[in-house]
Enzyme design. Structure first.
Site, PDB file in Angstrom:
ATOM      1  N   CYS A 206      -8.185  -5.402   2.154  1.00 27.19           N
ATOM      2  CA  CYS A 206      -7.464  -6.276   1.230  1.00 27.19           C
ATOM      3  C   CYS A 206      -6.632  -7.308   2.002  1.00 27.19           C
ATOM      4  CB  CYS A 206      -6.622  -5.453   0.270  1.00 27.19           C
ATOM      5  SG  CYS A 206      -6.055  -6.387  -1.176  1.00 27.19           S
TER       6      CYS A 206
ATOM      7  N   HIS B 143     -10.125  -0.952  -1.844  1.00 24.57           N
ATOM      8  CA  HIS B 143      -9.248  -0.088  -1.055  1.00 24.57           C
ATOM      9  C   HIS B 143      -9.874   1.288  -0.842  1.00 24.57           C
ATOM     10  CE1 HIS B 143      -5.331  -2.334  -0.895  1.00 24.57           C
ATOM     11  NE2 HIS B 143      -5.925  -3.021  -1.857  1.00 24.57           N
TER      12      HIS B 143
ATOM     13  N   GLU C  58      -9.014   3.566   1.161  1.00 21.85           N
ATOM     14  CA  GLU C  58      -7.984   4.585   1.403  1.00 21.85           C
ATOM     15  C   GLU C  58      -7.457   5.198   0.109  1.00 21.85           C
ATOM     16  OE1 GLU C  58      -5.418   0.872   0.898  1.00 21.85           O
ATOM     17  OE2 GLU C  58      -7.488   1.418   1.350  1.00 21.85           O
TER      18      GLU C  58
END
Length: 225
Positions: free
Chosen positions: A84, A194, A196
């Site tokens: 990002c 994302h 994560e």
């Protein structure tokens, strides 16, 4: 396997990125003002709002002292992942092609999307298969990937487009539904979704873990990119 996750003023996802990396190996936080990468095997430039996006997203972070080391690390073949805002920083640093522009809606988007793996033969996607769909969230205002048409043709023909939004899942108007690209050397990769935030069943998807597992497997093999 040791990951290093950079922390800039305004980063907000560096801890989540660190925790995701720790599912695949050791992970430490790297301070933006340092010139020390602490001997890491891979660098993660996380999401957030580095330096408040006051000039242009990623533009100030690009000049942070740690980025000098990241650029040299990448030139030597080191693995670098930008998520990002990290993708934006890597584009500003010219470590990745193209640019990220405001979403066509001119609004912040936050939703779960599906992305398709376009090239599974890279250090970032080797735990996937070509055409596999991954469910990963996005959250950004400036995530529309742009490059001139001739550059887009080259990126696609050279296999540098690694992820593409699945039909109907493009949240920002990215050209050719591009969600993530790598450099010519295949060792620097940026994506707007994302991963994560998609490593635990409690979040609804563990698909993002494949990105970190791919990096771990690549480093473990010790094979040049």
């Amino acid at each position: 396997m040791k990951f290093g996750v950079i922390r800039f003023p305004g980063s907000c996802d560096e801890v989540d990125a660190q925790l995701a990396c720790q599912r695949a190996g050791e992970a430490v936080i790297l301070w933006h003002g340092d010139h020390d990468l602490q001997g890491v095997d891979a660098v993660v430039v996380p999401g957030g709002f580095s330096y408040g996006d006051y000039l242009r997203v990623g533009a100030i972070a690009r000049f942070a002292p740690v980025m000098e080391e990241v650029a040299e690390f990448a030139r030597e073949g080191g693995i670098v992942l930008g998520i990002c805002n990290g993708f934006q920083v890597l584009c500003e640093a010219r470590l990745l092609p193209g640019a990220l522009l405001p979403n066509t809606s001119l609004r912040f988007v936050f939703r779960q999307v599906k992305v398709e793996v376009v090239n599974a033969e890279t250090p970032f996607t080797r735990a996937c298969t070509d055409g596999q769909r991954l469910s990963i969230p996005v959250k950004h205002t400036t995530g529309r990937f742009y490059a001139p048409e001739h550059d887009l043709d080259r990126l696609e023909s050279d296999g540098q487009v690694l992820l593409r939004y699945a039909p109907g899942h493009n949240p920002n108007g990215s050209l050719r539904d591009i969600a993530g690209v790598c450099n010519e050397g295949r060792n620097v990769f940026g994506l707007m979704p994302h991963p994560e935030h998609a490593v635990d069943p409690l979040t609804g998807s563990t698909d993002g873990g494949k990105i970190f597992e791919s990096i771990r497997a690549h480093v473990a093999d010790g094979v040049p990119v």
